[in-house]
Enzyme design. Structure first.
Site, mmCIF file in Angstrom:
data_model
loop_
_atom_site.group_PDB
_atom_site.id
_atom_site.type_symbol
_atom_site.label_atom_id
_atom_site.label_comp_id
_atom_site.label_asym_id
_atom_site.label_seq_id
_atom_site.Cartn_x
_atom_site.Cartn_y
_atom_site.Cartn_z
ATOM 1 N N LYS A 254 29.232 -32.476 -34.096
ATOM 2 C CA LYS A 254 29.899 -33.732 -33.779
ATOM 3 C C LYS A 254 28.874 -34.679 -33.147
ATOM 4 C CE LYS A 254 34.544 -35.037 -32.738
ATOM 5 N NZ LYS A 254 34.394 -36.146 -31.807
ATOM 6 N N GLU B 211 31.138 -34.580 -26.544
ATOM 7 C CA GLU B 211 31.814 -34.610 -27.848
ATOM 8 C C GLU B 211 31.850 -33.238 -28.515
ATOM 9 O OE1 GLU B 211 33.419 -36.951 -29.762
ATOM 10 O OE2 GLU B 211 33.453 -38.147 -27.932
#
Ligand SMILES: *[C@@H]1O[C@H](CO)[C@@H](O)[C@H](O)[C@H]1NC(C)=O
Ligand SMILES: *[C@@H]1O[C@H](CO)[C@@H](O)[C@H](O)[C@H]1NC(C)=O
Length: 336
Positions: A309, A315
């Site tokens: 990601k 994240e």
């Protein structure tokens, strides 16, 4: 039958968190994730009955066949302009991505794009939603609702909740989307992260308010009192929707969560676990101060930590599970 009966009786006591209206997003941005059949088995093992899939991944859809798991299926952002361009293009999308699975997969919603706005061109979202809805109705699967998922950043004003308003940039697009949603009786999909509210302003947002563990009212807004940031964020959406012609439209929270690593002491497994456990408890309670009778369905982001990601380290650390299927922290109890 006795062992099953006992198992079910025990489960009804300890499995209360495996609630029917709670789902988990199955993101696939990792090169070390288990194969989809194992992922579906993991959902079932933990009694997770709903899944959000971000795009029509054929092997994931194949694995979902016969699982009974209710699915939100995403349309890729890049496919939206084409689907909006003609009914034939929408039919093509349907034939490729939905028709082969309709008999064996329980689709709840189609999400026409994820967070296209703000930033991207949202001018074709409403048309694409309308074209897909038309096809679904013509195939007698009009019970599958069509919507699109938007982040908190579509709001130009979000505080206090009663002042919630879409930004000028997206106002026209949101009015078109809400027009389709109210005509179809479909909810707006909103991605709601108290985490970003907290890390954006830790001096003024108490961590306990973000984690659903403040005692009593923290924010007073006219006659309404807020004890948690999640409720305040959802009500800011309702206020904005009312001002943009969507006062009859409900919401489904298609993402919420908290990273367990990547930003020092506010991203620990303990804090992320606290957020997600309390989020589930919150969903099982009533609606928000503004709409107390409107219970909210929600989806945790995400099932796995996803090592590919893009963005900051947080994240990659939103998962409930490591790619090896071990829990990062405890949220769901195994049921089978
Ligand atoms: C809320 O009340 C509980 C129980 O009385 C207490 O343990 C906790 O520290 C309180 N939390 C806050 C933020 O005051
Ligand atoms: C994180 O550390 C800072 C600096 O020591 C401290 O002020 C803050 O309260 C800590 N936050 C948490 C959630 O532990």
């Amino acid at each position: 039958m006795a062992p099953l009966w006992i198992a079910l009786a025990v489960c009804s006591i300890i499995c209360s968190r495996a609630a029917a209206d709670v789902g988990v997003c199955y993101g696939l941005q990792g090169d070390n994730l288990p194969p989809p059949e194992e992922v579906v088995a993991l959902y079932k093992h933990y009694g997770i009955q709903r899944m959000r899939l971000f795009d029509p991944n054929p092997s994931a859809l194949e694995a979902l066949k016969g699982s009974g798991i209710a699915v939100i299926l995403g349309v890729r952002n890049s496919d939206i302009p084409n689907i909006a361009s003609s009914q034939a293009a929408a039919q093509q999308w349907f034939d490729t991505n939905l028709a082969p699975y309709l008999n064996d997969v329980n689709f709840l919603y189609i999400a026409v794009g994820n967070e296209v706005i703000p930033g991207g061109d949202g001018s074709t979202i409403a048309g694409a939603m309308q074209n897909i809805q038309t096809i679904l109705s013509s195939k007698n699967v009009g019970g599958i609702k069509v919507s699109t998922a938007v982040p908190m950043t579509v709001l130009g004003t979000s505080f206090p909740p009663s002042a919630g308003q879409f930004s000028k940039e997206v106002d026209g697009v949101m009015r078109a989307i809400l027009g389709v949603l109210s005509a179809q009786g479909s909810p707006l999909m909103i991605n709601v992260y108290p985490y970003y509210g907290y890390v954006g302003d830790p001096a003024n947002v108490p961590l306990d308010y973000a984690l659903f563990r403040a005692n009593g009212t923290v924010v007073k807004d006219g006659p309404l009192g807020y004890s948690n940031l999640f409720d305040a964020m959802v009500d800011a959406f309702y206020s904005a929707m009312e001002k943009a012609g969507g006062s009859t439209v409900s919401v489904v929270v298609t993402e919420s969560g908290w990273p367990s690593s990547g930003k020092g002491n506010v991203t620990t497994p303990e804090i992320a676990g606290t957020y997600n456990r309390n989020f589930l408890t919150r969903l099982n309670a009533n609606g928000t101060p503004k709409r107390p009778d409107a219970k909210i369905d929600g989806y945790i982001f995400a099932m796995f930590n996803e090592n590919l990601k893009p963005g900051p380290a947080t994240e990659q650390n939103f998962g409930l599970f490591y790619p090896n299927k071990q829990p990062v922290y405890h949220v769901f109890n195994p049921i089978i």
